[in-house]
Scaffold this active site. Structure first.
Site, PDB file in Angstrom:
ATOM      1  N   HIS A 517       5.520  -1.392  -1.482  1.00 57.21           N
ATOM      2  CA  HIS A 517       6.047  -0.167  -0.880  1.00 57.21           C
ATOM      3  C   HIS A 517       6.413  -0.410   0.584  1.00 57.21           C
ATOM      4  CE1 HIS A 517       6.070   4.327  -0.234  1.00 57.21           C
ATOM      5  NE2 HIS A 517       5.883   3.896   0.993  1.00 57.21           N
ATOM      6  N   GLU A 518       5.482  -0.993   1.326  1.00 63.44           N
ATOM      7  CA  GLU A 518       5.728  -1.194   2.754  1.00 63.44           C
ATOM      8  C   GLU A 518       6.782  -2.262   3.009  1.00 63.44           C
ATOM      9  OE1 GLU A 518       4.678   0.807   4.908  1.00 63.44           O
ATOM     10  OE2 GLU A 518       3.155   1.865   3.762  1.00 63.44           O
ATOM     11  N   HIS A 521      10.016  -0.642   3.023  1.00 60.38           N
ATOM     12  CA  HIS A 521      10.327  -0.006   4.305  1.00 60.38           C
ATOM     13  C   HIS A 521      10.980  -1.007   5.262  1.00 60.38           C
ATOM     14  CE1 HIS A 521       8.795   3.868   3.516  1.00 60.38           C
ATOM     15  NE2 HIS A 521       7.512   3.621   3.650  1.00 60.38           N
TER      16      HIS A 521
END
Length: 768
Positions: A517-518, A521
């Site tokens: 997920h990160e 980003h």
């Protein structure tokens, strides 16, 4: 938790009442349970090589301290206080952890508490008091959301004064439980201070009339002989009352209550979530008290509360190795915070130094050592040698992050404890995700002036280590599941960094929590979003920022996002509404509904996504917002609603990325990141497949999807997979099945579809 791409340092006047706690995103690394492996013989399997051994303001509505056991526990997302960067992570409802009785999220409260604001706004005097006491605390919780004329009608000063005096009358006969509605009255007052803080021009000012009434109410409650009973029955009301001290800015008046709670604590409190909550809430009173001049003057006149804090920290070091660690570390932090006042230096310095001498940078006492060291470094840095904490961040990094591993020219991992194999598998996972990401967004390259050419991933050994060290080392909030710090991507030498930790609750399986997920980003910020974080959220872009990170994380790992699918069945939001999501919305809307919106748009309206991304890449935020709001508007809402119904029933359609057909001539052979379509079998029979894996494969993912009927998926690492011979299986209703194998053996592994009722047109895919 996931966070915005850049930590936002927002300054406020005295912190507003504490906000509600919302469920933090939990990117669960799902794995199916292994089944009993029973021997079976099937004719003519491929030759099998011998496999190796598988190795802010007034307190808000949810009434729960942000004490997390791990990232899966709900946490608080309030705006940071007006304080130094080092303090942004300590916006006390507490930095520690409690795991006794989780409270519902605000979305759950809205769903379960049938509350009509008119029941309160239409009443005054005793009728209002009676209505409050007859309501549930969950109902009163929803009043923290009031705005406009409802906010004025419910919380103008005359209404609040009435309720404060009702608390006085109620408190005089308080029976030690909430049978008389004391908690509801207290919570209503907290809601009023909260709403007035954020809507002062609407609600009106609060003056000495209310101040006198609230003092009378709290005085009477705390004077009651049952106010400090150690029980869950009393703890809820006591916790509310202590938080109300801060909400009403009475921090100075009730320092005696702070001292009583700390000196009265003993192990009997540990059986009650609410009593632990009540004890920890005194740190809110202390922490926010520094913004109240009367509080500062009171402590300088009588500094005995500092001795109380020292006594608690020194006498309860045994808690540091258990679930109540936060109580002790918070005491040390709040003691040391008084170093900011020259009049108290002679008092505080030797006590802070003594606590450092009684504890260690590493080991079970580290939370207290780090807490004291961080605050001493913040408020008395010139005397760092006195405490032996000079160059604190470097000192911590050298001790806590000894591993520095280079994956590639664009990726580096700094870790507390990772094996060579774990480093290699993490590097491989991220490297493979690059291609997956670019395949979805079809970007032309980095956005203009983005110099974040590399990412540093910092990995602590556990959520506890993350909570202990990351705040002091990076100046971040640690009541979350990790944090991505983008910085200024246009600045020369800027280092993008993801602060993370190993998901210790998944051991022996190794996983860095929220890693994919990160990392999305980072990639999204570099290839899709012009400028820095503040530029990227100047218009509502959160539906994409967080929704896309969720989408990539789940689809790349080929995991079912069960929580999002459950939300789909509720059909809570129109698509046009979700385009306006901001970080002020609850986390369910931000993450689960963001995922659903992104998935729907990628599957059903890919050209619209391309248009929006092109606006994002050029920094034309207003054009993107206008396109979403007006060009698309509500035109897809009807189709979206139908899609949600189907998705909630288990048919969400394609994941947005189609794998190529496997190239091997044998139609039974699976391969690397490919699929076999149009598979099937009859009831009680099998469709056999196999895959030949190279050495060093860290994870194998096998999925089945589509078609008709109901076939189950079986896996065996040594021979043909059947319902009697398997090491893992997936047996959901329908054909949506998934198996994830950690560290599969070198050579052949075996997969089969088993016809529970027969199936046709099924696609079986393999990823590694």
């Amino acid at each position: 938790m996931t966070t915005p791409r850049l930590q936002r340092l927002r300054l406020f006047r005295r912190q507003a009442p504490v906000l509600s706690l919302a469920s933090v995103i939990a990117l669960t690394w799902l794995g199916l349970s292994a089944g009993p492996g029973q021997a079976a013989t099937v004719a003519n399997p491929p030759t099998v090589a011998s496999p190796p051994t598988v190795g802010s303001g007034p307190s808000g509505p949810a009434d729960e301290p942000a004490h997390v056991t791990d990232a899966r526990t709900p946490v608080d997302h309030r705006p940071p206080l007006p304080a130094s960067k080092h303090e942004l992570r300590r916006d006390y409802d507490g930095p520690g952890k409690v795991a006794l009785k989780p409270r519902p999220s605000m979305q759950d409260l809205k769903a379960t508490a049938a509350c009509n604001p008119a029941d309160f706004t239409s009443r005054t005097g005793q009728a209002l008091v009676n209505q409050i006491k007859a309501s549930t605390t969950d109902c009163v919780n929803t009043l923290f959301n009031l705005t406009g004329t409802d906010a004025y009608a419910a919380f103008r000063e005359t209404q609040m004064t009435t309720v404060a005096y009702a608390l006085r009358d109620n408190g005089s006969a308080y029976p030690g439980n909430n049978s008389t509605g004391t908690a509801q009255l207290t919570l209503y007052l907290r809601a009023g201070y909260y709403v007035q803080w954020y809507n002062p021009s609407t609600v009106g000012t609060y003056g000495p009339t209310l101040r006198t009434a609230i003092q009378s109410g709290l005085d009477t409650f705390f004077a009651n002989s049952h106010a400090f009973d150690v029980s869950d029955a009393n703890g809820e009301t006591l916790a509310e009352a202590i938080t109300l001290i801060d909400s009403s800015a009475q921090n100075a008046r009730y320092l005696s209550i702070v001292k009583r709670m700390l000196t009265g604590y003993n192990n009997s409190y540990n059986t009650s979530w609410w009593m632990l909550n009540a004890v920890n809430n005194v740190y809110t009173v202390l922490f926010r008290g520094h913004q109240v001049p009367e509080f500062v003057s009171a402590v300088q006149t009588d500094p005995s509360v500092i001795d109380t804090l020292y006594g608690f920290a020194a006498d309860h070091k045994d808690l540091l190795s258990g679930d109540q660690s936060y109580l002790t570390s918070n005491a040390g932090r709040e003691l040391t915070r008084f170093l900011q006042y020259s009049a108290l230096l002679a008092k505080v310095r030797p006590l802070a130094k003594a606590l450092l001498g009684q504890t260690s940078l590493q080991g079970p006492t580290a939370p207290l050592w780090v807490g004291v060291a961080e605050l001493a470094d913040t408020y008395d840095k010139a005397n760092c040698a006195y405490y032996d904490i000079c160059n604190l961040q470097a000192k911590l990094a050298a001790a806590v992050l000894p591993i520095n591993h280079t994956c590639s020219s664009t990726l580096r991992i700094r870790a507390q404890e990772m094996t060579t194999a774990q480093l290699a598998s993490s590097c491989s996972s991220l490297a493979s995700q690059d291609a997956y990401f670019h395949g979805i967004v079809a970007d032309p390259g980095p956005v203009a002036n983005d110099r974040n050419t590399s990412l540093e991933v910092v990995v602590y050994n556990s959520s506890t280590d993350y909570q202990t060290y990351a705040g002091a080392m990076w100046g971040i909030d640690t009541n979350n599941g990790g944090m991505y710090l983008e910085g200024d991507p246009a600045a020369v030498g800027n280092q993008a960094r993801f602060i993370a930790y190993e998901a210790e609750w998944l051991r022996p399986t190794f996983a860095i929590w929220n890693l994919n997920h990160e990392y999305t980003h980072y990639l999204d910020g570099r290839f899709d979003m012009a400028g820095d974080f503040d530029a990227g959220v100047s218009t509502p872009t959160i539906w994409w920022i967080e929704g896309f990170a969720e989408y990539v994380s789940y689809s790349y790992r080929n995991e079912t996002y069960t929580a999002a699918i459950t939300e789909a069945s509720r059909r809570t939001y129109a698509l046009s509404t979700l385009f306006g999501t901001t970080y002020s919305n609850d986390t369910t809307r931000i993450y689960q509904w963001g995922y659903l919106a992104v998935r729907y748009m990628l599957q059903s309206h890919r050209s619209d996504v391309t248009t929006v991304l092109n606006y994002y890449r050029s920094g034309n935020w207003n054009a993107a917002a206008s396109y979403l709001r007006t060009t698309i508007g509500s035109r897809y809402d009807a189709d979206w609603s139908s899609w949600l119904s189907a998705c909630g029933a288990g048919n969400c359609g394609g994941g947005g990325t189609t794998l190529p057909e496997c190239a091997a001539g044998d139609v039974r052979a699976l391969g690397k990141n490919c699929q076999r379509s149009n598979r099937g079998t009859t009831t009680g029979n099998y469709d056999y497949l196999y895959i030949n894996l190279p050495a060093g494969t860290a994870q194998l993912q096998i999925t089945a999807s589509g078609g008709t009927g109901n076939c189950d998926l079986y896996y065996n690492k040594t021979t043909w997979a059947t319902s009697a011979a398997y090491t893992q299986r997936s047996t959901a209703t329908g054909n949506s099945e998934s198996i994830t194998v950690a560290n599969p053996p070198v050579g052949y592994s075996y997969v089969s579809l088993y016809g529970a009722t027969g199936c046709n047109g099924v696609t079986v895919s393999s990823r590694y």
